[in-house]
Design a protein around this motif. Sequence first.
Motif, PDB file in Angstrom:
ATOM      1  N   CYS A 125      26.627  -0.934   0.451  1.00 26.29           N
ATOM      2  CA  CYS A 125      26.552  -2.073   1.374  1.00 26.29           C
ATOM      3  C   CYS A 125      27.523  -1.824   2.528  1.00 26.29           C
ATOM      4  CB  CYS A 125      26.878  -3.389   0.667  1.00 26.29           C
ATOM      5  SG  CYS A 125      26.708  -4.779   1.811  1.00 26.29           S
TER       6      CYS A 125
ATOM      7  N   CYS B 179      27.956  -7.223  -5.020  1.00 25.46           N
ATOM      8  CA  CYS B 179      28.695  -8.422  -4.554  1.00 25.46           C
ATOM      9  C   CYS B 179      29.725  -8.939  -5.549  1.00 25.46           C
ATOM     10  CB  CYS B 179      27.724  -9.547  -4.233  1.00 25.46           C
ATOM     11  SG  CYS B 179      26.454  -9.058  -3.049  1.00 25.46           S
TER      12      CYS B 179
ATOM     13  N   CYS C  20      32.990  -7.867  -4.536  1.00 26.18           N
ATOM     14  CA  CYS C  20      33.237  -7.780  -3.091  1.00 26.18           C
ATOM     15  C   CYS C  20      34.197  -8.897  -2.704  1.00 26.18           C
ATOM     16  CB  CYS C  20      31.923  -7.905  -2.316  1.00 26.18           C
ATOM     17  SG  CYS C  20      32.184  -7.996  -0.535  1.00 26.18           S
TER      18      CYS C  20
ATOM     19  N   CYS D 269      30.358 -13.478   4.153  1.00 23.55           N
ATOM     20  CA  CYS D 269      29.061 -12.789   4.163  1.00 23.55           C
ATOM     21  C   CYS D 269      27.911 -13.800   4.135  1.00 23.55           C
ATOM     22  CB  CYS D 269      28.972 -11.834   2.975  1.00 23.55           C
ATOM     23  SG  CYS D 269      27.394 -10.981   2.907  1.00 23.55           S
TER      24      CYS D 269
HETATM   25  S1  SF4 Z   1      28.993  -9.976  -0.461  1.00 25.48           S
HETATM   26 FE1  SF4 Z   1      27.876  -9.317   1.367  1.00 25.48          FE
HETATM   27  S2  SF4 Z   1      29.148  -7.695   2.197  1.00 25.48           S
HETATM   28 FE2  SF4 Z   1      29.827  -8.000   0.108  1.00 25.48          FE
HETATM   29  S3  SF4 Z   1      28.635  -6.490  -1.061  1.00 25.48           S
HETATM   30 FE3  SF4 Z   1      27.512  -8.444  -1.101  1.00 25.48          FE
HETATM   31  S4  SF4 Z   1      26.083  -8.298   0.571  1.00 25.48           S
HETATM   32 FE4  SF4 Z   1      27.611  -6.727   0.908  1.00 25.48          FE
END
Ligand code: SF4
Length: 357
Positions: A27, A261, A264, A270
Motif C-alpha cells: 500500500c 491496515c 497501519c 486514510c
Molecule cells: S489504512 Fe489506508 S494507508 Fe494504511 S494500509 Fe490501509 S489503505 Fe493503506
Amino acid sequence: MMKNIGKISFKEIKRISPSQFYSMKNCAYKSLLAAAFENKPLLPISPNAYFGTVLHKMLELIANGVVQSENDFNRMFDEQVKAIEKSLQQQGYSFYVPLQKNVRDFGMKKILLKKHLRAVSEQPLKSGGVKYHSEKWFESKDKLIGGKIDLLIENRDETEVVDFKTGAITEDVLDDAGEVFSEVKEGYKEQLKLYAYLYFENMGKFPTHLSLVDLAKQKFTVEFSQSECSAIYEEAKRLLHSTNESIKKGIFAANPTEANCKYCLYRPACSFFLKHIGMDYSFNDVSGLVRNVVRYQNGNVSVFLQNGGKQITVTSFPSEKFDELNDTRNKQLSIYNLRKEATGFVYSATKTTMIYE
Ligand code: SF4
C-alpha cells in the motif's frame, strides 16, 4: 483528548529503504501518509513493537562491539528501556509504562538477547581475516534506494549480509498439495535482495550469502540470484516514481485489506480505510455519526454511532469523557483500538483507544 487530522500536505518521497519497500508495495498510500506526517504515527503501536526497537538497538550495540560485557549489557539495556519509556510518556502513551509490565515475554526476550552477547565476546570481532561491519549505510548511485545493513561479514572470498529480526522470521504457507510449511516471510526476502543489489552497486560484486538472524540466534538463509536482486531494485525505483507521480496528479489509490491496515498507524488519515470500515466490520475501529451519548449510574459512558444503516455502540468510556463526547453529537467520529464485544456492532473502549473527529 479528541484529535483532528486537518488538511494533509503530501510530500515527495526522496528515497525508499529496503526495509520499507515491501510495505510500500502492498500500500503505497501508507508511505505517502507517513511522509506527510513526518513519520510520526497517528496511533500508538503495540508495546511489543516499542520493545522491539530496544531489542534491535541492543543487537546493533552488541554487533558493533559497544556492548561487550554483561555489565555493559545491563546498563545499556536499562538506558534504552528508560529512553523509550520517556518518549512514550511524552507522546501521551503512559499507559504502556513500565514496558516490563506491558510487553509479552519481556524477561525471556532479555535472556535470549544476552546469548548474542556471549557469542560475540567468544569471537573477537577481527580474527582470521574476517571483518565485521555493523550498521553500514549503502545507497544506490542515484540515491533513490538506501538503507543500513545490520551486519556485514567479509573475508577474502565471501560476504554475508545479515539482518537481525526481533519477531518471527517465518510464516506458515500452503504448498500446491495443500500442506502447510514454514517459509521466510516474503517481505524479508525482498529486503535482503535489495541490500544485495545495493552492495553490488557500491562494491562491484554481489554478496555470497544473505541471512536473517532471530532473537534465539537461529539463522535463516535467503537464496537469491543476481537477476532477481536487479529486478527487485528496478521494481522499487518504478514504485517510488509512480508513488510520487500520484502526488503531482492528485490521484491516489490505496489497498485497504485486513493484512495491510490492521497495523497501519496512519488509519485515521486514510479516507480509503474509513470508507472500507463502513462495509467491513472485522476491524477494531469504527466510524460514524454520533447519535447519542449516555452516562450511566456507574459512571461509564457509551457513544451510539450510525454508519449507513448500521447502529454501532461503543461502551466503557470513563465518566470524565462525557462532556467532550457529548459535544460531538451529530458530528462524524472515528474511534480506534477498541475491543469487539460478543454482541454484534458493540465495542468497548480500551486504554489505547483513540478518537479522531
Ligand atoms: S489504512 Fe489506508 S494507508 Fe494504511 S494500509 Fe490501509 S489503505 Fe493503506
